[in-house]
Design a protein around this motif. Structure first.
Motif, PDB file in Angstrom:
ATOM      1  N   ASN A 188       6.084  -1.657  -1.169  1.00 39.53           N
ATOM      2  CA  ASN A 188       5.008  -0.762  -0.763  1.00 39.53           C
ATOM      3  C   ASN A 188       5.123   0.590  -1.472  1.00 39.53           C
ATOM      4  N   TRP A 189       4.014   1.095  -2.011  1.00 44.61           N
ATOM      5  CA  TRP A 189       3.934   2.355  -2.754  1.00 44.61           C
ATOM      6  C   TRP A 189       4.691   2.292  -4.087  1.00 44.61           C
ATOM      7  N   ARG A 193       3.729  -3.954  -9.217  1.00 43.65           N
ATOM      8  CA  ARG A 193       3.303  -4.483  -7.916  1.00 43.65           C
ATOM      9  C   ARG A 193       2.684  -5.860  -8.073  1.00 43.65           C
ATOM     10  N   ASP A 197      -3.532  -8.073  -2.266  1.00 41.12           N
ATOM     11  CA  ASP A 197      -3.967  -7.329  -1.079  1.00 41.12           C
ATOM     12  C   ASP A 197      -5.495  -7.340  -0.943  1.00 41.12           C
ATOM     13  N   ASN A 303       3.910   2.005   6.563  1.00 40.52           N
ATOM     14  CA  ASN A 303       3.084   2.550   5.490  1.00 40.52           C
ATOM     15  C   ASN A 303       3.273   4.056   5.369  1.00 40.52           C
ATOM     16  N   LYS A 307       5.355   6.198   2.471  1.00 41.61           N
ATOM     17  CA  LYS A 307       4.517   7.166   1.760  1.00 41.61           C
ATOM     18  C   LYS A 307       5.128   8.566   1.806  1.00 41.61           C
ATOM     19  N   SER A 626      -8.220   2.630   0.659  1.00 38.54           N
ATOM     20  CA  SER A 626      -7.793   1.237   0.713  1.00 38.54           C
ATOM     21  C   SER A 626      -9.023   0.346   0.778  1.00 38.54           C
ATOM     22  N   ASP A 643      -3.340   0.929  -3.279  1.00 43.70           N
ATOM     23  CA  ASP A 643      -2.127   1.731  -3.110  1.00 43.70           C
ATOM     24  C   ASP A 643      -2.057   2.810  -4.171  1.00 43.70           C
ATOM     25  N   THR A 649       2.181   9.742  -4.349  1.00 47.03           N
ATOM     26  CA  THR A 649       1.675  10.019  -3.003  1.00 47.03           C
ATOM     27  C   THR A 649       1.569  11.514  -2.738  1.00 47.03           C
ATOM     28  N   ASN A 662      -3.289   5.293  -9.155  1.00 38.39           N
ATOM     29  CA  ASN A 662      -3.700   4.381  -8.083  1.00 38.39           C
ATOM     30  C   ASN A 662      -3.435   2.947  -8.534  1.00 38.39           C
TER      31      ASN A 662
END
Length: 692
Positions: A188-189, A193, A197, A303, A307, A626, A643, A649, A662
């Motif tokens: 996540n983040w 990746r 999703d 999440n 972040k 999102s 994400d 972030t 992004n």
């Protein structure tokens, strides 16, 4: 994060970067603009319409909570996915809405006329609130649609959004977690990746094609605009746009407020949630029942946790506090020579003094919210407080019984997704942190109970979790017995005692000072924003995000946050298969997907013997984006935003296109999963797909 009606002023810049269509095609008020193909999905995500029959694409994690409500042990959509084989199989989603923005209009003059910038009284706020209420009512009357007026630029502008909300939304497709959450908290983040999703829904309307409550007679919504899907791909440097509803940014705050976030708020949240997630993860791994109860809650909690770690890291790596201070020194120089706004002379000094004075209160409140209220039982004890107030209200007889029954029934959803043993372990993990790190914010009732239990956290947890609020049956008995002694039982309830103590202390000692601080800062930040916009000719200002429709643009662009080595801008299925690990939930890929890979059964979505999966670009996004459509230079859909990179972030506080990226799901991977894994190729027939 530009307001769509203002895009004409950005057209030259966008065309220089590669835009190939007039901005009027991106936003128009006649129903044909692509703003009519973007929706606010639920209360905080974005979705896009991808067919003339109301077919909607968003993120897997945006549909997660809704799908949890539709799932069960017998129908485990998280493990197995869900794919409707026809419209008749699409599942109603009670309570889910999607909203279209039909028009946005600047109404600043209507709201602020006759109100001086420096007026700072409750009367000013009251006047603004009355004007907003009346103007919204006027728009609703003339348009027959909903209207929402929000402040922009910290209250220096006001815009109205004309909104059409649809209430019949149905689930169409949902990949299993082995696709939709592949990589889990670990990835996540992060970049690279490999998370598929996405999820799919359909908007339904009444016979007149207008919003309607759910009915089996409703028909798929015939949309005035939808996105063409471009499956030709992209290359690094290509122009991209993101359309959607970014939630919250604070791009223009002072270094003093940045200090609150980087050095007080984020660190407390990270430490508390680390302890809580450790407990949740352990129990979810040991029990599928606990997993199903906590999977959506965990996704939400984790999440933010991940972040904020990236946010703190990004701010430090990029020396943002020092950059803020340097900018403030420039601003002070401008303010000292300005003759039209003398109130700016001491503005930053006042912001600094008030911010520093608020440090202790911000620390206390964050410990209360993240540590004390981090225990679900201590939040749920509020239900006992409501029951107690009903007893004290003086009502009796059938009215009393009915009121208590309604209060108890409102907790059904809580207990459906609650495990008392797990929460007890959370209590045991968090209370030492509370006592050790916020000794000034521990009420006497906490210390008293702790001492009575031998200052042993295990014994204390066992005592507190005897509470009437720890079990649905106990609460229902309390609500249905209607025994005058029940109020005595509540007063003796250990969880209620803690809830009452912390709530009383927070209301008396913390919130009054915090509210005064935030009210004063709203005024000072409005003046600071106004001063920046009038004095700073070196930058172009877009308003901070506030969950209203925005368009941002950039280019497909790779990055390595630690240096010039250069990560690829794109990932693929081959890399995902290499990460498969059946022993680890986060990296457990469905066998069918592995079989498709081994057989090289990629269909028309194949590129270089694999399937493109995700890519990154330099678009400014935030929470709320999102599910946002990622568009190419022609306004065609090439992906779905889900994400940001970890260091990026910080873009909620400081956006730098050289450092922030992004992350988007490649639409070709979406189509591959729908057709090959989901066996739902019938859906592709209603889409408009172009490919070289």
């Amino acid at each position: 994060m530009w307001l769509p009606p203002t895009l004409k002023s950005r057209e030259n810049d966008m065309k220089e970067m590669g835009l190939q269509i007039p901005v009027e095609k991106l936003y128009s008020e006649d129903g044909t603009g692509l703003n009519n193909a973007v929706v606010l999905f639920g209360k905080g995500c974005t979705g896009e319409i991808i067919s003339p029959k109301g077919l909607l694409l968003t993120n897997h994690h945006c549909g997660y909570g809704t799908v949890q409500g539709l799932s069960s042990k017998e129908k485990d959509y998280f493990a197995n996915g869900f794919w409707a084989k026809s419209q008749a199989e699409e599942l109603p989603c009670p309570g889910l809405t999607v909203s279209f923005i039909r028009k946005m209009e600047n109404v600043t003059q209507n709201i602020l006329s006759g109100l001086p910038d420096t007026l700072n009284t409750p009367q000013r706020d009251s006047i603004i609130a009355t004007r907003i209420k009346n103007l919204e009512a006027g728009y609703r009357f003339t348009t027959k649609l909903d209207a929402s007026i929000k402040p922009y630029y910290n209250g220096n502008q006001y815009w109205v959004s004309i909104i059409e909300t649809f209430r019949d939304v149905r689930l169409v497709g949902f990949p299993p977690n082995g696709v939709g959450t592949f990589g889990g908290d670990t990835d996540n983040w992060m970049w690279p990746r490999h998370t598929g999703d996405f999820s799919m829904f359909r908007v339904y309307a009444g016979k007149d094609n207008k919003p309607a409550d759910y009915s089996k007679d409703n028909k798929p919504y015939t949309t005035p605009a939808f996105f063409t899907i471009n499956a030709s791909g992209y290359k690094e440097g290509d122009f991209t746009m993101v359309y959607g509803f970014p939630g919250t940014t604070m791009e223009y705050i002072s270094s003093y407020q940045l200090n609150h976030i980087a050095n007080i708020i984020d660190p407390i949240r990270i430490e508390a949630r680390t302890k809580k997630l450790d407990v949740w993860n352990e129990n979810m791994q040991q029990s599928r029942d606990v997993f199903l109860k906590y999977t959506s809650k965990k996704a939400s909690l984790a999440n933010g946790w991940k972040k904020w770690q990236g946010e703190v890291r990004g701010l430090k790596l990029n020396n943002v506090p020092a950059k803020k201070q340097a900018y403030e020194a420039k601003f002070q120089g401008w303010a000292n020579t300005d003759t039209e706004m003398p109130y700016l002379d001491d503005l930053l000094a006042e912001i600094g003094a008030r911010s520093q004075a608020a440090n202790p209160l911000i620390k206390q409140d964050e410990y209360i919210k993240e540590v004390v209220y981090g225990v679900e039982l201590l939040q749920q004890a509020s239900i006992l407080d409501r029951i107690l107030k009903v007893y004290r209200s003086g009502i009796n007889g059938n009215s009393l019984q009915d009121t208590l029954a309604k209060i108890a029934a409102q907790s059904d959803g809580f207990y459906k997704n609650y495990d008392v043993a797990t929460d007890k372990q959370v209590f045991r993990a968090l209370m030492p942190m509370y006592f050790e790190q916020c000794s000034t914010c521990v009420p006497p009732a906490f210390s008293k109970q702790f001492a009575e239990q031998g200052r042993n956290y295990e014994s204390w947890a066992a005592y507190v979790f005897r509470s009437l609020a720890s079990d649905k049956a106990k609460l229902n008995n309390l609500a249905t017995s209607v025994n005058p002694k029940d109020s005595t039982w509540i007063l003796a309830d250990p969880a209620w005692q803690l809830y009452s103590a912390i709530n009383t202390m927070r209301q008396a000692q913390v919130l009054p000072g915090l509210n005064n601080y935030y009210n004063s800062m709203a005024y000072l930040n409005r003046l600071y924003m106004n001063g920046q916009m009038k004095l700073d000719n070196t930058r172009q200002f877009y308003p901070d995000a506030n969950l209203t429709l925005r368009l941002t643009y950039g280019t497909v662009q790779g990055i390595d946050p630690d240096g010039p080595a250069g990560y690829s801008y794109q990932t693929n299925l081959t890399e995902a298969v290499a990460k498969d690990n059946p022993e680890v939930e986060e990296f457990r890929m469905p066998q069918k997907l592995k079989d498709l890979y081994q057989a090289k059964d990629f269909g028309k979505w194949q590129v270089n013997s694999t399937v493109p999966l995700a890519f990154i670009a330099s678009n400014h996004t935030s929470g709320g984006n999102s599910g946002s459509p990622i568009l190419n230079a022609k306004g065609e859909l090439i992906g779905t935003n889900f994400d940001r990179i970890w260091e990026g972030t910080m873009s909620d506080l400081y956006f730098d296109p050289n450092l922030c990226r992004n992350i988007s799901l490649d639409v070709r991977y979406t189509l591959f999963i729908i057709e090959k894994l989901g066996g739902a190729g019938w859906l592709l027939n209603e889409m408009k797909i172009v490919k070289k």
